[in-house]
Design an enzyme around this catalytic site. Sequence first.
Site, PDB file in Angstrom:
ATOM      1  CB  CYS A 210     -15.087   5.441  14.447  1.00 23.42           C
ATOM      2  SG  CYS A 210     -14.679   5.437  16.477  1.00 23.42           S
TER       3      CYS A 210
ATOM      4  CB  CYS B 108     -12.572   1.871  24.291  1.00 24.13           C
ATOM      5  SG  CYS B 108     -13.297   3.030  25.458  1.00 24.13           S
TER       6      CYS B 108
ATOM      7  CG  LEU C 156     -22.837   4.777  31.556  1.00 27.83           C
ATOM      8  CD1 LEU C 156     -21.804   5.605  32.406  1.00 27.83           C
ATOM      9  CD2 LEU C 156     -23.829   5.044  32.407  1.00 27.83           C
TER      10      LEU C 156
ATOM     11  CD  GLU D 240     -12.829   5.441   9.960  1.00 28.54           C
ATOM     12  OE1 GLU D 240     -13.224   4.996  10.532  1.00 28.54           O
ATOM     13  OE2 GLU D 240     -11.412   4.375   9.429  1.00 28.54           O
TER      14      GLU D 240
ATOM     15  CB  CYS E 241     -20.351  10.576  12.329  1.00 26.21           C
ATOM     16  SG  CYS E 241     -18.895   9.822  13.045  1.00 26.21           S
TER      17      CYS E 241
ATOM     18  CD  GLU F 296     -13.049  11.128  24.725  1.00 29.76           C
ATOM     19  OE1 GLU F 296     -14.028  10.974  25.187  1.00 29.76           O
ATOM     20  OE2 GLU F 296     -14.088  12.789  24.816  1.00 29.76           O
TER      21      GLU F 296
HETATM   22  N1  SAH Z   1     -14.548   9.577  22.259  1.00 28.90           N
HETATM   23  C1  SAH Z   1     -15.827   9.127  21.857  1.00 28.90           C
HETATM   24  C2  SAH Z   1     -16.553   9.899  20.536  1.00 28.90           C
HETATM   25  C3  SAH Z   1     -16.065   8.759  19.594  1.00 28.90           C
HETATM   26  S1  SAH Z   1     -16.445   7.321  19.228  1.00 28.90           S
HETATM   27  C4  SAH Z   1     -16.780   7.944  23.699  1.00 28.90           C
HETATM   28  O1  SAH Z   1     -16.017   7.719  23.033  1.00 28.90           O
HETATM   29  O2  SAH Z   1     -18.015   8.967  23.188  1.00 28.90           O
HETATM   30  C5  SAH Z   1     -18.089   7.196  19.396  1.00 28.90           C
HETATM   31  C6  SAH Z   1     -19.438   6.456  19.466  1.00 28.90           C
HETATM   32  O3  SAH Z   1     -19.182   4.796  19.076  1.00 28.90           O
HETATM   33  C7  SAH Z   1     -18.521   6.423  21.245  1.00 28.90           C
HETATM   34  O4  SAH Z   1     -19.747   5.301  22.017  1.00 28.90           O
HETATM   35  C8  SAH Z   1     -18.748   4.692  20.965  1.00 28.90           C
HETATM   36  O5  SAH Z   1     -18.186   4.016  22.244  1.00 28.90           O
HETATM   37  C9  SAH Z   1     -19.389   4.393  20.148  1.00 28.90           C
HETATM   38  N2  SAH Z   1     -18.402   2.716  19.620  1.00 28.90           N
HETATM   39  C10 SAH Z   1     -16.843   2.927  18.921  1.00 28.90           C
HETATM   40  N3  SAH Z   1     -17.065   1.650  18.877  1.00 28.90           N
HETATM   41  C11 SAH Z   1     -18.086   0.682  18.858  1.00 28.90           C
HETATM   42  C12 SAH Z   1     -18.620  -0.009  18.091  1.00 28.90           C
HETATM   43  N4  SAH Z   1     -17.279  -1.423  17.306  1.00 28.90           N
HETATM   44  N5  SAH Z   1     -18.919  -0.170  17.793  1.00 28.90           N
HETATM   45  C13 SAH Z   1     -20.324   0.349  17.717  1.00 28.90           C
HETATM   46  N6  SAH Z   1     -19.804   1.207  18.502  1.00 28.90           N
HETATM   47  C14 SAH Z   1     -19.143   1.553  18.895  1.00 28.90           C
HETATM   48 FE1  SF4 Z   2     -12.934   4.701  23.475  1.00 26.97          FE
HETATM   49 FE2  SF4 Z   2     -14.467   6.466  21.949  1.00 26.97          FE
HETATM   50 FE3  SF4 Z   2     -11.946   6.122  21.738  1.00 26.97          FE
HETATM   51 FE4  SF4 Z   2     -12.848   4.720  20.719  1.00 26.97          FE
HETATM   52  S1  SF4 Z   2     -12.911   6.919  20.595  1.00 26.97           S
HETATM   53  S2  SF4 Z   2     -11.621   4.135  22.078  1.00 26.97           S
HETATM   54  S3  SF4 Z   2     -15.001   4.828  21.746  1.00 26.97           S
HETATM   55  S4  SF4 Z   2     -13.050   7.053  23.875  1.00 26.97           S
END
Ligand code: SAH
Ligand code: SF4
Length: 384
Positions: free
Chosen positions: A359, A130, A241, A100, A119, A186
């Site tokens: 995402c 996560c 974080l 995406e 983005c 990531e």
């Molecule tokens: N993997 C990387 C970059 C992609 S995610 C990272 O985790 O930083 C980009 C951002 O979207 C991250 O800060 C992530 O925690 C946030 N994100 C993911 N799922 C989300 C959700 N359901 N609501 C709000 N932010 C979200």
């Molecule tokens: Fe976590 Fe970023 Fe991977 Fe989603 S894309 S699982 S927020 S590290």
Amino acid sequence: MTERPLAGPPPAISEVDPAQLAAWLTARGEPAYRAEQVLGGVHRADATGFDGLSDLPRPLRTALGAAFRFSSISGSHVLTADRAMTAKAVHQLHDGQRVESVLMRYPGRAGAAARTTICISSQAGCAVGCPFCATGQAGFGRQLSPAEIVDQVLHWHRPPWQALGEAWRPGQRSGHYNIVFMGMGEPLNNADRVFEAVRLLNDPSRLGIGARHITVSTSGVVPAIDRMIAELPQVNLAISLHAATDTLRDELVPLNRKWPIEQLIGAGQRFATATGRRVSLEYVMIDGVNDGHEQAQRLAELAAGWLSHVNLIPLNPTPGSRWSGTPRQGIDAFVAVLRQGGVPVTVRDTRGRDIDAACGQLHAQLAGRELPRTDRAVVGAVSA
Ligand code: SAH
Ligand code: SF4
């Protein structure tokens, strides 16, 4: 370059090295300067295919089409929201994997120029897992190539979208144009290819997007943050974080078990010291989970005293999720604690909720559906 690998599609033009392109042209009896013409042409806002590069001889255009792919994206499905100020694409890649990207436009205030943010994704899926993230829940697909990363940006530069990225004018590098690696994946688990993609985006013979307009967001791959300091010191760093204590962060961002908070903040501080650039600490606000007073105080301690900034993001709940976003009042209280601790803090506006812009969500919704070809993209306007 002239020899195709036994398996897989031809190389995408967006990652072909100019010297290799020049060699390919020379081997065909063409002057080497045509390399610049080809790259200039495919990065023009009206470019739709090699066929349209009318300043090149027709047989050359045909040969280019046979040797290279105009895009590594074979099809895209696009939804728009917020009166077309937000547009989100699910892109299909040659092997059926889908990723995406999202385009967000912000109107300029009081005569200022408009701002555009794109983005993009760095991997198909994500292995970090996560629990609040739709991509993390779907698991890991594969790494994206540099071209597959760059072509997401090019998608929004090409018809019919070029007008949406209005801050962009070829040859006129806008200061209000940003690329963020905040889509699927990531980025620092795919560091080599992401770094190469950044160099391609920087390349003045391509899109020429300044490194200062690019942000890499990471869940905390500490050694790769140190590589960023050494290799891409002008790119911005955002650290996801989401929790201020290791016990909680072990659950919310499982990579924390490998590189706990102290090590991660240490890497952020090294980045800030070495580059003089402010590091953004991203914090998704989950009601009753990580938004309490104690977390706020601990976060203020972690963020104070160095060049950092906290960005609070109300959770965009994923389908079937047991969690919801922190209500406004809770966010305000959290902000107050951080401000009292002397920490700069912003609250991110949530764009595109009605198109599942968090995402991984739209991707999940479209699973199993045929996507239109890139050059015939259909716009599914949710609220145009
Ligand atoms: N993997 C990387 C970059 C992609 S995610 C990272 O985790 O930083 C980009 C951002 O979207 C991250 O800060 C992530 O925690 C946030 N994100 C993911 N799922 C989300 C959700 N359901 N609501 C709000 N932010 C979200
Ligand atoms: Fe976590 Fe970023 Fe991977 Fe989603 S894309 S699982 S927020 S590290």
